[in-house]
Design an enzyme around this catalytic site. Structure first.
Site: not given
Ligand code: GLA
Length: 410
Positions: A62-64, A147-150, A182, A194
């Site tokens: 949650h820094t991005d 795991l950021s499938s999107s 997104e 991601d």
């Molecule tokens: C999700 C969001 C990212 C990031 C993370 C937390 O994966 O898509 O942009 O904020 O949560 O680090």
């Protein structure tokens, strides 16, 4: 969108996402084009195949979206897209894993997985044309697991669409296009973590990512390190979780700090602990906690990057454990299952550290493990997970992988 037809029945059983996507494309095209028989697909050339990986984030949660720092690593699980151009401007898309098909004309605004495809095509069309295409998608990145499938879907679709249209973009530009897709197309106010991970990670390395300058630096993980994912089986959905609330809380905290500190603060990246402490009383307690997480998390990323580069895995592990505490207590994005997964990992011999990864509210934890102890640690965590974490928990090892690429051009 047409659901549940049986084009996959003709496809041979294939194991990897690339094989399944190719088989699904062949079956899909053989099945014909019921909606427009005047525009048959072009079947002569072999298909273009793009793959993009899922990711874990070792530190930097949650820094991005606060212009901060992250240390992700792409995993060896991928979304694969097999594609062939069409003679019209339609996208006909087969999601092999869901047994679903979408037919998209430019300007269409579908729901579900097809929203990602349509949004990426829409953003890429802003600069130059994107040709119509038949696409087949297959994946072994679990969905809803953090795991950021999107992003893997967006990047693989984007790379495939560019290739069938005879276009190319540097990976960082494609990542930014997918990030916009997104946010604008799907409505998650996410940062760039991601999409940059799925685009720019390198094999055997973590990626130090500065979300403000968008500069990246690969940090080799070293041969002796293993990585375990503990998927809690509690599915998270960023559009429905408190994710966007956290984005807004950070923005509100930044506004308050600007006012009381009378300083030009572009983002929470410009805040340090001294500034926060000086004005802590002026902030709502919840905002104070959110800012404290972001400020200390950026410091943990710097520490973890330096420690990883120096081969000091104990220090990386400590940063991960401290990051989890901060995400749980100050940022409040964990859940009991994630806490249990981290606790279980932390007490397992050979584990340097663990934390929740991704947006939170469910999804997965990631653990950094001594490579020699990896199998044993995985077995121990797998055995205890159903009782300690949850009945649907899944535990698997992964290797640091490269970002999006066309198959055959690695
Ligand atoms: C999700 C969001 C990212 C990031 C993370 C937390 O994966 O898509 O942009 O904020 O949560 O680090």
């Amino acid at each position: 969108m047409t659901d549940g037809d049986d084009t996959d029945d003709a496809a041979p059983t294939a194991s990897t996402p690339v094989e399944r996507a190719k088989a699904a494309l062949a079956a899909f095209e053989a099945d014909g084009d019921a909606s427009d028989s005047t525009s048959p697909p072009t079947e002569s050339a072999p298909p273009t195949v793009a793959v993009a990986p899922g990711r874990v984030n070792l530190v930097g949660g949650h820094t991005d979206y606060n212009d901060g720092l992250c240390l992700p690593m792409a995993v060896d699980r991928h979304v694969a897209v097999a594609a062939r151009p069409r003679s019209d401007d339609r996208l006909r898309v087969r999601a092999a894993d869901f047994d679903e098909t979408a037919e998209l004309d430019p300007g269409d605004d579908p729901d579900g997985w097809a929203a990602y495809v349509a949004a990426v095509a829409r953003v890429l069309r802003e600069d130059d044309p994107i040709d119509g295409a038949d696409l087949a998608i297959a994946s072994d990145v679990p969905t809803g697991a953090g795991l950021s499938s999107s992003a893997a879907l967006e990047l693989s679709v984007g790379r495939a669409l560019l290739a069938v249209s005879g276009r190319d973009l540097p990976a960082a530009d494609l990542a930014l296009a997918c990030w916009r897709a997104e946010r604008e197309g799907v409505g998650v106010e996410c940062g760039i973590l991601d999409q940059f991970s799925a685009a720019l990670c390198e094999a055997d390395s973590a990626l130090f990512l500065d979300c403000r300058s968008r500069e990246t630096e690969s940090v080799p993980l070293g041969d002796g390190v293993g990585v375990l994912v503990i998927d809690t089986g509690v599915s998270h959905e960023l559009t429905e979780s408190g994710y966007n609330d956290r984005v807004r809380e950070c923005a509100a905290a930044l506004d308050s700090l600007r006012e009381v500190a009378d300083r030009d603060l572009d983002s929470l990246r410009d805040v340090d602990l001294a500034l926060l402490d000086a004005h802590a009383d002026a902030l709502e307690p919840v905002h104070r906690r959110r800012v404290r997480h972001v400020v200390t998390e950026n410091e943990r990323v710097r520490n973890a990057r330096d420690a990883l580069a120096a081969g000091d895995l104990d220090r990386v592990g400590d940063a991960m454990l401290a990051a989890h505490d901060s995400l749980r207590d100050d940022y409040e994005v964990s859940c009991p299952e994630l806490d249990a997964a981290v606790e279980l990992a932390a007490e397992t011999p050979g584990v340097y550290g663990a934390r929740m990864t991704g947006g939170g509210f469910g999804g997965s934890a990631v653990a950094l493990v001594d490579g020699d102890a990896l199998d044993q640690a995985a077995r121990a965590i797998r055995a205890a997970a159903p009782e300690r974490v949850g009945p649907d928990a899944d535990v698997f090892a992964c290797r640091p992988s490269a970002g999006v690429r066309l198959v055959g051009e690695e």
